[in-house]
Structures are given as C-alpha cells and as structure tokens.
Design a protein around this motif. Sequence first.
Motif, PDB file in Angstrom:
ATOM      1  N   GLY A  35       1.183  -1.268  -0.054  1.00  7.43           N
ATOM      2  CA  GLY A  35      -0.205   0.319  -0.099  1.00  7.43           C
ATOM      3  C   GLY A  35       0.736   1.483   0.060  1.00  7.43           C
ATOM      4  N   PRO A  36       0.683   2.333  -0.971  1.00 11.12           N
ATOM      5  CA  PRO A  36       0.990   4.329  -0.890  1.00 11.12           C
ATOM      6  C   PRO A  36       1.209   4.792   0.491  1.00 11.12           C
ATOM      7  CG  PRO A  36      -1.101   3.520  -0.956  1.00 11.12           C
ATOM      8  CD  PRO A  36      -0.885   2.437  -0.724  1.00 11.12           C
ATOM      9  N   LYS A  37       2.422   4.989   0.638  1.00 12.11           N
ATOM     10  CA  LYS A  37       2.436   5.021   2.450  1.00 12.11           C
ATOM     11  C   LYS A  37       3.237   6.901   2.326  1.00 12.11           C
ATOM     12  CE  LYS A  37       4.842   1.202   3.708  1.00 12.11           C
ATOM     13  NZ  LYS A  37       3.832  -0.010   2.614  1.00 12.11           N
ATOM     14  N   ARG A  38       2.331   7.804   1.744  1.00  8.99           N
ATOM     15  CA  ARG A  38       2.225   8.573   1.974  1.00  8.99           C
ATOM     16  C   ARG A  38       1.842   9.042   2.450  1.00  8.99           C
ATOM     17  NH1 ARG A  38      -0.022   8.966  -4.198  1.00  8.99           N
ATOM     18  NH2 ARG A  38      -0.676   6.400  -3.268  1.00  8.99           N
ATOM     19  N   ASN A  39       2.402  10.306   3.605  1.00  4.87           N
ATOM     20  CA  ASN A  39       2.029  10.578   4.953  1.00  4.87           C
ATOM     21  C   ASN A  39       1.457  12.342   4.618  1.00  4.87           C
ATOM     22  OD1 ASN A  39       0.628   8.188   5.831  1.00  4.87           O
ATOM     23  ND2 ASN A  39       3.036   8.741   7.180  1.00  4.87           N
ATOM     24  N   SER A  40       0.801  13.604   5.130  1.00  3.36           N
ATOM     25  CA  SER A  40       1.211  14.659   5.167  1.00  3.36           C
ATOM     26  C   SER A  40       0.132  14.955   6.333  1.00  3.36           C
ATOM     27  CB  SER A  40       0.570  15.186   4.014  1.00  3.36           C
ATOM     28  OG  SER A  40      -0.769  14.834   3.855  1.00  3.36           O
ATOM     29  N   GLN A  41       0.661  16.246   6.392  1.00  2.00           N
ATOM     30  CA  GLN A  41      -0.601  17.436   7.454  1.00  2.00           C
ATOM     31  C   GLN A  41      -1.754  17.104   7.282  1.00  2.00           C
ATOM     32  OE1 GLN A  41       1.047  21.200   8.484  1.00  2.00           O
ATOM     33  NE2 GLN A  41      -0.378  21.115  10.401  1.00  2.00           N
ATOM     34  N   LYS A  42      -1.813  16.945   6.346  1.00  2.00           N
ATOM     35  CA  LYS A  42      -3.600  17.332   6.095  1.00  2.00           C
ATOM     36  C   LYS A  42      -4.204  16.379   5.949  1.00  2.00           C
ATOM     37  CE  LYS A  42      -6.517  19.760   2.500  1.00  2.00           C
ATOM     38  NZ  LYS A  42      -6.438  20.468   1.338  1.00  2.00           N
ATOM     39  N   LYS A  43      -3.471  15.109   5.258  1.00  2.00           N
ATOM     40  CA  LYS A  43      -3.683  13.786   5.624  1.00  2.00           C
ATOM     41  C   LYS A  43      -4.155  13.072   6.651  1.00  2.00           C
ATOM     42  CE  LYS A  43      -3.137   9.646   2.957  1.00  2.00           C
ATOM     43  NZ  LYS A  43      -2.544   8.327   2.646  1.00  2.00           N
ATOM     44  N   ASP A  44      -3.363  13.656   7.530  1.00  2.00           N
ATOM     45  CA  ASP A  44      -3.354  12.938   9.100  1.00  2.00           C
ATOM     46  C   ASP A  44      -3.971  13.789   9.467  1.00  2.00           C
ATOM     47  OD1 ASP A  44      -1.593  11.088   8.390  1.00  2.00           O
ATOM     48  OD2 ASP A  44      -0.308  11.992   8.751  1.00  2.00           O
ATOM     49  N   ALA A  45      -4.747  14.828   9.021  1.00  2.00           N
ATOM     50  CA  ALA A  45      -6.072  15.533  10.322  1.00  2.00           C
ATOM     51  C   ALA A  45      -6.724  15.024  10.422  1.00  2.00           C
ATOM     52  CB  ALA A  45      -5.771  17.130   9.375  1.00  2.00           C
ATOM     53  N   ALA A  46      -7.954  15.469  11.240  1.00  2.00           N
ATOM     54  CA  ALA A  46      -9.676  15.160  11.492  1.00  2.00           C
ATOM     55  C   ALA A  46     -10.141  15.028  10.485  1.00  2.00           C
ATOM     56  CB  ALA A  46      -9.464  15.454  13.153  1.00  2.00           C
ATOM     57  N   PHE A  47     -10.861  13.918  10.039  1.00  5.31           N
ATOM     58  CA  PHE A  47     -12.221  14.543   9.461  1.00  5.31           C
ATOM     59  C   PHE A  47     -13.273  13.972   9.951  1.00  5.31           C
ATOM     60  CE2 PHE A  47     -14.478  13.520   5.253  1.00  5.31           C
ATOM     61  CZ  PHE A  47     -13.683  14.988   4.294  1.00  5.31           C
ATOM     62  N   GLU A  48     -14.379  14.931   9.872  1.00 10.41           N
ATOM     63  CA  GLU A  48     -15.559  14.791  10.132  1.00 10.41           C
ATOM     64  C   GLU A  48     -16.599  15.575   8.837  1.00 10.41           C
ATOM     65  OE1 GLU A  48     -18.845  13.153  12.371  1.00 10.41           O
ATOM     66  OE2 GLU A  48     -16.416  13.196  12.647  1.00 10.41           O
ATOM     67  N   CYS A  49     -16.862  14.338   8.128  1.00 12.45           N
ATOM     68  CA  CYS A  49     -17.873  15.386   7.521  1.00 12.45           C
ATOM     69  C   CYS A  49     -17.541  16.244   6.696  1.00 12.45           C
ATOM     70  CB  CYS A  49     -19.921  15.007   7.954  1.00 12.45           C
ATOM     71  SG  CYS A  49     -20.457  14.161   8.713  1.00 12.45           S
ATOM     72  N   GLY A  50     -16.652  16.161   5.918  1.00 10.33           N
ATOM     73  CA  GLY A  50     -16.484  17.459   5.239  1.00 10.33           C
ATOM     74  C   GLY A  50     -16.098  19.059   5.719  1.00 10.33           C
ATOM     75  N   ILE A  51     -16.318  18.936   7.487  1.00  8.74           N
ATOM     76  CA  ILE A  51     -15.929  20.086   8.235  1.00  8.74           C
ATOM     77  C   ILE A  51     -15.307  19.822   8.603  1.00  8.74           C
ATOM     78  CG2 ILE A  51     -17.563  21.540   9.035  1.00  8.74           C
ATOM     79  CD1 ILE A  51     -20.182  20.475   8.862  1.00  8.74           C
ATOM     80  N   PRO A  52     -14.081  20.858   8.842  1.00  8.56           N
ATOM     81  CA  PRO A  52     -12.807  21.181   9.196  1.00  8.56           C
ATOM     82  C   PRO A  52     -13.201  20.714  10.751  1.00  8.56           C
ATOM     83  CG  PRO A  52     -13.043  23.343   7.396  1.00  8.56           C
ATOM     84  CD  PRO A  52     -14.361  21.726   7.961  1.00  8.56           C
TER      85      PRO A  52
END
Length: 123
Positions: A35-52
């Motif tokens: 599997g891909p192992k591309r981590n970034s700050q945006k990818k690792d951030a908490a995500f809830e229904c499209g709302i920051p």
Amino acid sequence: MNTTYLPSDYLPILIQLGLALGFIVTTMIVTHNIGPKRNSQKKDAAFECGIPSQGDARTPISIKYFLIAILFVLFDVEVIFMYPWAVNFKNLGVAGFVQMALFMSLLLAGFYYILKKGVLKWE
C-alpha cells in the motif's frame, strides 16, 4: 444415530478455520507492504463529514444528551414488544389484552415519571 464424535469429525471445521485465518493474515500483511505510504499534515488531520474540525474532542457533553438517547432506546424497544401483540391480538383473547394493558400502564407510568422529573426539558 451416531452420538459419539471422534476428533477427526472436526477436521473440516479446523481446516476451514485455518484457511480463513490464513487468508486474513496474508491479506493484512500484503496490503500493508504494497500500500502507499504518503503521509502529510492534511492527510493525517481529523476529518468529519467534510467540515474542518474545531476545538477539542474532549469537551464535556451534557448528561441530558445521554439521558435522552437512553430513553429513546428504552421506549423504542418497548414499542417493538407491541408489534407481535398486535399481530396476534385475536388469538390472545382477553388475557392478552389485560397483559398488554398492564404493560402499557407501566410504560406510561415510567413516561409520566420522566416528564415530572423534567428529563425531556432542554435548557
């Protein structure tokens, strides 16, 4: 009828269990390795229904929320018991009617108690 079981009788079950566990372990190892192992700050951030996400996830929640949820589940389950009674209403006769009347009176007594305590009032 054969009532004694030998260990060899369980062999097909053990083979199927071994194959299932082997498939799961193999799939997990392979997908982890390829599997891909591309981590970034945006990818690792908490995500809830499209709302920051805002604030802390550990903020206290009012106990009223949990009381309402538990009461909803409680009364919802009570209504489930009424469906079989309604389907078999004619077969149960007077005894079934009296039992359901007692059940409903206890249910309504609990609901009246909840209303008197003010659990359903939001502030």
